[in-house]
Every structure is written in structure tokens, then in C-alpha cells.
Design a protein around this motif. Structure first.
Motif, PDB file in Angstrom:
ATOM      1  N   ARG A   1      20.355  -0.845  12.405  1.00  0.00           N
ATOM      2  CA  ARG A   1      21.580  -0.682  11.412  1.00  0.00           C
ATOM      3  C   ARG A   1      22.427   0.729  11.391  1.00  0.00           C
ATOM      4  O   ARG A   1      22.964   1.009  10.661  1.00  0.00           O
ATOM      5  CB  ARG A   1      20.952  -0.957   9.934  1.00  0.00           C
ATOM      6  N   ASN A   2      21.917   1.543  12.408  1.00  0.00           N
ATOM      7  CA  ASN A   2      22.362   2.912  12.588  1.00  0.00           C
ATOM      8  C   ASN A   2      22.144   3.896  11.340  1.00  0.00           C
ATOM      9  O   ASN A   2      22.666   4.878  10.990  1.00  0.00           O
ATOM     10  CB  ASN A   2      23.895   2.797  12.818  1.00  0.00           C
ATOM     11  N   GLU A   3      20.666   3.561  10.698  1.00  0.00           N
ATOM     12  CA  GLU A   3      20.467   4.572   9.620  1.00  0.00           C
ATOM     13  C   GLU A   3      19.626   5.366  10.453  1.00  0.00           C
ATOM     14  O   GLU A   3      19.413   5.563  11.383  1.00  0.00           O
ATOM     15  CB  GLU A   3      19.719   3.696   8.670  1.00  0.00           C
ATOM     16  N   ALA A   4      19.396   6.609   9.390  1.00  0.00           N
ATOM     17  CA  ALA A   4      18.866   8.025  10.075  1.00  0.00           C
ATOM     18  C   ALA A   4      17.395   7.362  10.171  1.00  0.00           C
ATOM     19  O   ALA A   4      16.621   6.755   9.918  1.00  0.00           O
ATOM     20  CB  ALA A   4      18.871   8.943   8.982  1.00  0.00           C
ATOM     21  N   THR A   5      16.866   8.380  11.349  1.00  0.00           N
ATOM     22  CA  THR A   5      15.379   7.892  11.689  1.00  0.00           C
ATOM     23  C   THR A   5      14.629   8.388  10.447  1.00  0.00           C
ATOM     24  O   THR A   5      14.689   9.518   9.956  1.00  0.00           O
ATOM     25  CB  THR A   5      14.969   9.107  12.959  1.00  0.00           C
ATOM     26  N   LYS A   6      13.547   7.405  10.320  1.00  0.00           N
ATOM     27  CA  LYS A   6      12.756   7.601   9.060  1.00  0.00           C
ATOM     28  C   LYS A   6      11.482   8.411   9.560  1.00  0.00           C
ATOM     29  O   LYS A   6      10.810   7.851  10.769  1.00  0.00           O
ATOM     30  CB  LYS A   6      12.230   6.211   8.544  1.00  0.00           C
ATOM     31  N   THR A   7      10.817   9.193   9.020  1.00  0.00           N
ATOM     32  CA  THR A   7       9.714  10.137   9.282  1.00  0.00           C
ATOM     33  C   THR A   7       8.675  10.084   8.148  1.00  0.00           C
ATOM     34  O   THR A   7       8.944   9.762   7.059  1.00  0.00           O
ATOM     35  CB  THR A   7      10.019  11.411   9.634  1.00  0.00           C
ATOM     36  N   PHE A   8       7.585  10.493   8.492  1.00  0.00           N
ATOM     37  CA  PHE A   8       6.284  10.834   7.741  1.00  0.00           C
ATOM     38  C   PHE A   8       5.769  12.119   7.720  1.00  0.00           C
ATOM     39  O   PHE A   8       5.975  12.623   8.933  1.00  0.00           O
ATOM     40  CB  PHE A   8       5.564  10.134   7.725  1.00  0.00           C
ATOM     41  N   PRO A   9       5.463  12.935   6.811  1.00  0.00           N
ATOM     42  CA  PRO A   9       4.820  14.390   6.988  1.00  0.00           C
ATOM     43  C   PRO A   9       3.567  14.132   7.628  1.00  0.00           C
ATOM     44  O   PRO A   9       2.790  13.334   7.320  1.00  0.00           O
ATOM     45  CB  PRO A   9       4.676  14.838   5.664  1.00  0.00           C
TER      46      PRO A   9
ATOM     47  N   PRO B   1       8.502  10.630  13.541  1.00  0.00           N
ATOM     48  CA  PRO B   1       9.203   9.377  13.182  1.00  0.00           C
ATOM     49  C   PRO B   1       8.032   8.267  13.107  1.00  0.00           C
ATOM     50  O   PRO B   1       7.157   8.204  14.003  1.00  0.00           O
ATOM     51  CB  PRO B   1       9.841   9.409  14.340  1.00  0.00           C
ATOM     52  N   TRP B   2       8.409   7.372  12.340  1.00  0.00           N
ATOM     53  CA  TRP B   2       7.504   6.388  12.030  1.00  0.00           C
ATOM     54  C   TRP B   2       7.422   5.240  13.353  1.00  0.00           C
ATOM     55  O   TRP B   2       6.468   4.605  13.514  1.00  0.00           O
ATOM     56  CB  TRP B   2       8.039   5.371  10.925  1.00  0.00           C
ATOM     57  N   ILE B   3       8.391   5.365  14.077  1.00  0.00           N
ATOM     58  CA  ILE B   3       8.292   4.624  15.401  1.00  0.00           C
ATOM     59  C   ILE B   3       7.503   4.872  16.482  1.00  0.00           C
ATOM     60  O   ILE B   3       7.076   4.597  17.230  1.00  0.00           O
ATOM     61  CB  ILE B   3       9.888   4.264  16.148  1.00  0.00           C
ATOM     62  N   SER B   4       6.896   6.187  16.106  1.00  0.00           N
ATOM     63  CA  SER B   4       5.756   6.875  16.941  1.00  0.00           C
ATOM     64  C   SER B   4       4.498   5.829  16.764  1.00  0.00           C
ATOM     65  O   SER B   4       3.480   5.699  17.781  1.00  0.00           O
ATOM     66  CB  SER B   4       5.339   8.338  16.589  1.00  0.00           C
TER      67      SER B   4
ATOM     68  N   LEU C   1       1.878   0.218  10.446  1.00  0.00           N
ATOM     69  CA  LEU C   1       2.751  -0.687  11.399  1.00  0.00           C
ATOM     70  C   LEU C   1       3.898  -1.296  10.460  1.00  0.00           C
ATOM     71  O   LEU C   1       5.125  -1.687  10.987  1.00  0.00           O
ATOM     72  CB  LEU C   1       1.882  -1.543  11.906  1.00  0.00           C
ATOM     73  N   ASP C   2       3.668  -1.325   9.214  1.00  0.00           N
ATOM     74  CA  ASP C   2       4.800  -1.966   8.477  1.00  0.00           C
ATOM     75  C   ASP C   2       5.938  -0.941   8.333  1.00  0.00           C
ATOM     76  O   ASP C   2       7.151  -1.411   8.550  1.00  0.00           O
ATOM     77  CB  ASP C   2       4.385  -2.414   7.141  1.00  0.00           C
ATOM     78  N   ASN C   3       5.614   0.030   8.273  1.00  0.00           N
ATOM     79  CA  ASN C   3       6.681   1.147   8.162  1.00  0.00           C
ATOM     80  C   ASN C   3       7.304   1.280   9.349  1.00  0.00           C
ATOM     81  O   ASN C   3       8.496   1.382   9.565  1.00  0.00           O
ATOM     82  CB  ASN C   3       6.025   2.357   7.693  1.00  0.00           C
ATOM     83  N   ALA C   4       6.429   1.276  10.382  1.00  0.00           N
ATOM     84  CA  ALA C   4       7.111   1.437  11.745  1.00  0.00           C
ATOM     85  C   ALA C   4       7.961   0.393  12.046  1.00  0.00           C
ATOM     86  O   ALA C   4       9.223   0.514  12.698  1.00  0.00           O
ATOM     87  CB  ALA C   4       6.088   1.536  12.827  1.00  0.00           C
ATOM     88  N   GLY C   5       7.735  -0.940  11.817  1.00  0.00           N
ATOM     89  CA  GLY C   5       8.726  -1.954  11.842  1.00  0.00           C
ATOM     90  C   GLY C   5      10.023  -1.803  11.099  1.00  0.00           C
ATOM     91  O   GLY C   5      11.124  -2.054  11.450  1.00  0.00           O
ATOM     92  N   LYS C   6       9.753  -1.355   9.698  1.00  0.00           N
ATOM     93  CA  LYS C   6      10.987  -1.361   8.889  1.00  0.00           C
ATOM     94  C   LYS C   6      11.874  -0.182   9.545  1.00  0.00           C
ATOM     95  O   LYS C   6      13.117  -0.317   9.532  1.00  0.00           O
ATOM     96  CB  LYS C   6      10.684  -0.893   7.493  1.00  0.00           C
ATOM     97  N   ALA C   7      11.412   0.755  10.053  1.00  0.00           N
ATOM     98  CA  ALA C   7      12.039   1.961  10.629  1.00  0.00           C
ATOM     99  C   ALA C   7      12.816   1.653  11.696  1.00  0.00           C
ATOM    100  O   ALA C   7      13.891   2.074  12.091  1.00  0.00           O
ATOM    101  CB  ALA C   7      11.108   3.287  10.997  1.00  0.00           C
ATOM    102  N   ARG C   8      12.307   0.665  12.628  1.00  0.00           N
ATOM    103  CA  ARG C   8      13.190   0.099  13.833  1.00  0.00           C
ATOM    104  C   ARG C   8      14.537  -0.549  13.343  1.00  0.00           C
ATOM    105  O   ARG C   8      15.282  -0.530  13.839  1.00  0.00           O
ATOM    106  CB  ARG C   8      12.052  -0.583  14.656  1.00  0.00           C
ATOM    107  N   THR C   9      14.080  -1.594  12.327  1.00  0.00           N
ATOM    108  CA  THR C   9      15.226  -2.285  11.858  1.00  0.00           C
ATOM    109  C   THR C   9      16.315  -1.486  11.357  1.00  0.00           C
ATOM    110  O   THR C   9      17.435  -1.638  11.324  1.00  0.00           O
ATOM    111  CB  THR C   9      14.532  -3.316  10.920  1.00  0.00           C
ATOM    112  N   ASP C  10      15.762  -0.305  10.467  1.00  0.00           N
ATOM    113  CA  ASP C  10      16.792   0.548  10.043  1.00  0.00           C
ATOM    114  C   ASP C  10      17.628   1.334  11.125  1.00  0.00           C
ATOM    115  O   ASP C  10      18.885   1.361  11.065  1.00  0.00           O
ATOM    116  CB  ASP C  10      16.008   1.715   9.131  1.00  0.00           C
TER     117      ASP C  10
END
Length: 320
Positions: free
Chosen positions: A188-196, A234-237, A176-185
């Protein structure tokens, strides 16, 4: 190359026409494969919508079951959920329970309008995570007259406590920490953050236990590999899934019938065992002896009895 081509043991005597189709869900185009028994004529026939596991595509286990059920005389539809396979939606690989349920209802709408489908005789099959999507879809959509699951799980429970129910709470907090950071990123118009989704190789998969290894083997080796099947999520999942309870409203399905098919060796079987008592009648929990969770995706010795049970269930439930 995907290895989910049907062997002679899995094929029946009915020739099947496979047709690529598209339909819309929430304004996005979904891609599906329609399986129609040859020679059905101009009448109206029962139909079954088949929904794939998380990260899966229609060409894998969903297509295998759809084709086999068509061999038993049903018109069937396997489709790629939004954000997956050949269907539209960004970011790719996103797992959104609300959208997945909407996709199932869109598939029901699409197949209801087919010239050869009896719209009063539509069944639903959910495999793995789609088992947890099929239940609320059926609970809230009375067009679905019967629902079955194969290796069904609630994706929310899976992420909250792990496939075996023993995941430390620290893992969820990290996600959930990573999901929150991904939403903030993304703000900022940064690329979608994902995990394997899967380990990097066989050694890493084996080190994480039998369940993880079997998932890796199916999705990442020629056994079930497909190039469009998502390998990243995507972490936002995570924050979309974590509050989802796929089996909470299972009691609302009655008096429509429920069939739950589970392998006796499935590490995830506890989810079905907890949910099943809450379902109303008629219902059945059907065990496949010796099968694990992923065995039921494609292994002939387990798929054959599962399909036979499903065929009988839908025939009885849909009044064929």
C-alpha cells in the motif's frame, strides 16, 4: 564512541595499513575495511574475509578480528553487509540470508583480485549469524579454502526456536503474522515496519536474561556501540530468515577444513554442538573456557586465545 579500539595486549608488532574500499554485490555498493600488514612487499599472501553479526558493522567485532589477524600476517577484509553500515540497500537493517551469502562471495571476488593476495589461499571467518552464512557460502564456493566461525549460529534456527532452543511456537507465529502485515502495508506504499532488536534500557535487558543483557550491553553501551549498527530490523526480515538453515550443508565443505570456536558458557553453543558432527574431516570444535557468546566479540581474555587459534588454523589450512 565505540570502545573496540585495540589495547596493547591485543596488538602485535606488525604495523597495519587500513584502507577503505568499495565493491559490488548484486549491483549494490558495499563498504569495507582492508587490513594489510606493512612491509609485505610485492609477493602474494593469504587473505581472510571476515563477516559481521546480524545488526553489526565492520567497525565492531568483525573489524577487531580482521585487525588482529592482520597482526598475524594475513591480508584481511571486514565489510558491511548489504542494508547495513556504510553499504547500500533499502530498507536499512534488513536481514536477508540469501543476500548475506552473496555479499560474502562478492567479498571473496574482490579480495581475490588484490595485487598482493594469493587467490588460492583465501579463508573465511563468520561471527555470530555470519557463522551460519559462512557455512553455506563455503559449501557452494570452492574459492574459499578454509572456514572458521566464532560464536556461530544459524539465524533461521535462532528465530524459529530462540537462542536457547526453548522459544514457544506462539512467538514465531506472532512474528510471521507481523511480517505478513508489513508486506501488505508496503504494497500500500506505507512506510517499512520495524521492530527493536534490543530492549529499551538496562533494566529491561536484565529482566530478559543474561544472553539478552550481554547483547544489549555490547551494542547499546560504549562497550561496542556504533552509530551505524542497526537497532531496528524490518519485519519482512522474519519470513526471509525463518526457513533458512545455516548448517544444513556443512558436510559439503570437506575436504576443506572447518574450525568452530565456541565459549563454554555460550547460551547458543547447542547450535554448534548439533552442527559439528555433520561436518566432514578435517574439522575441530575449539572451546574457549569461561566465555559466553558475546564475550568472544571483544573481551581480551577470550579474544586473544581465539585469534591465536584462528591464526594457527589459517596458517595450516592455507599452506602458509
Amino acid at each position: 564512541m565505540a570502545s573496540n579500539q585495540l589495547s596493547p595486549q591485543l596488538l602485535g608488532k606488525i604495523n597495519i595499513k587500513k584502507q577503505s574500499v568499495t565493491f559490488e554485490s548484486s549491483g549494490l555498493s558495499l563498504s569495507g575495511d582492508l587490513y594489510i600488514p606493512d612491509g609485505i612487499g610485492d609477493g602474494k599472501y593469504p587473505a581472510i574475509v571476515v563477516s559481521h553479526p546480524a545488526s553489526g558493522v565492520k567497525e565492531q567485532t568483525a573489524g577487531l578480528y580482521a585487525r588482529n589477524l592482520a597482526e598475524h600476517g594475513f591480508i584481511t577484509l571486514a565489510f558491511d553487509a548489504t542494508y547495513n553500515g556504510e553499504s547500500a540497500g533499502e530498507p536499512r537493517g534488513l536481514e536477508d540470508p540469501g543476500q548475506r551469502i552473496e555479499d560474502i562471495k562478492a567479498a571473496v571476488s574482490f579480495i581475490s583480485l588484490h595485487d598482493n593476495v594469493d587467490s588460492e589461499k583465501i579463508g573465511l571467518l563468520g561471527i555470530c549469524a555470519s557463522g551460519g552464512y559462512a557455512i553455506p557460502a563455503t559449501a557452494s564456493d570452492h574459492r574459499i579454502k578454509a572456514v572458521a566461525t566464532v560464536s556461530g549460529i544459524s539465524i533461521g534456527e535462532f528465530f524459529r526456536v530462540g537462542y536457547d532452543g526453548k522459544q514457544p511456537s506462539s512467538v514465531l507465529n506472532m512474528m510471521l503474522d507481523n511480517a505478513g502485515k508489513a508486506r501488505t502495508d508496503e504494497a500500500r506504499n506505507e512506510a517499512t515496519k520495524t521492530f527493536p532488536i534490543f530492549p529499551a534500557d538496562e533494566a529491561a535487558a536484565r529482566a530478559l536474561g543474561q544472553y539478552v543483557y550481554e547483547g544489549w550491553e555490547y551494542y547499546c553501551t560504549p562497550r561496542g556501540y556504533h552509530p551505524r549498527s542497526a537497532k531496528q530490523m524490518p519485519w519482512i526480515s522474519v519470513d526471509k530468515m525463518v526457513t533458512f538453515d545455516g548448517f544444513r550443508f556443512i558436510h559439503l565443505i570437506a575436504p576443506r577444513p572447518v574450525l568452530t570456536i565456541v565459549g563454554t558458557k555460550a547460551a547458543t553453543k547447542w547450535m554448534a554442538e548439533e552442527a559439528f558432527p555433520r561436518a566432514g574431516e578435517p574439522k575441530e570444535l575449539f572451546w574457549i573456557e569461561g566465555a559466553s557468546h558475546v564475550d568472544l566479540y571483544d573481551k581480551e581474555q577470550f579474544v586473544i586465545p581465539a585469534v591465536a587459534k584462528l591464526s594457527d588454523f589459517y596458517r595450516d589450512s592455507l599452506g602458509v
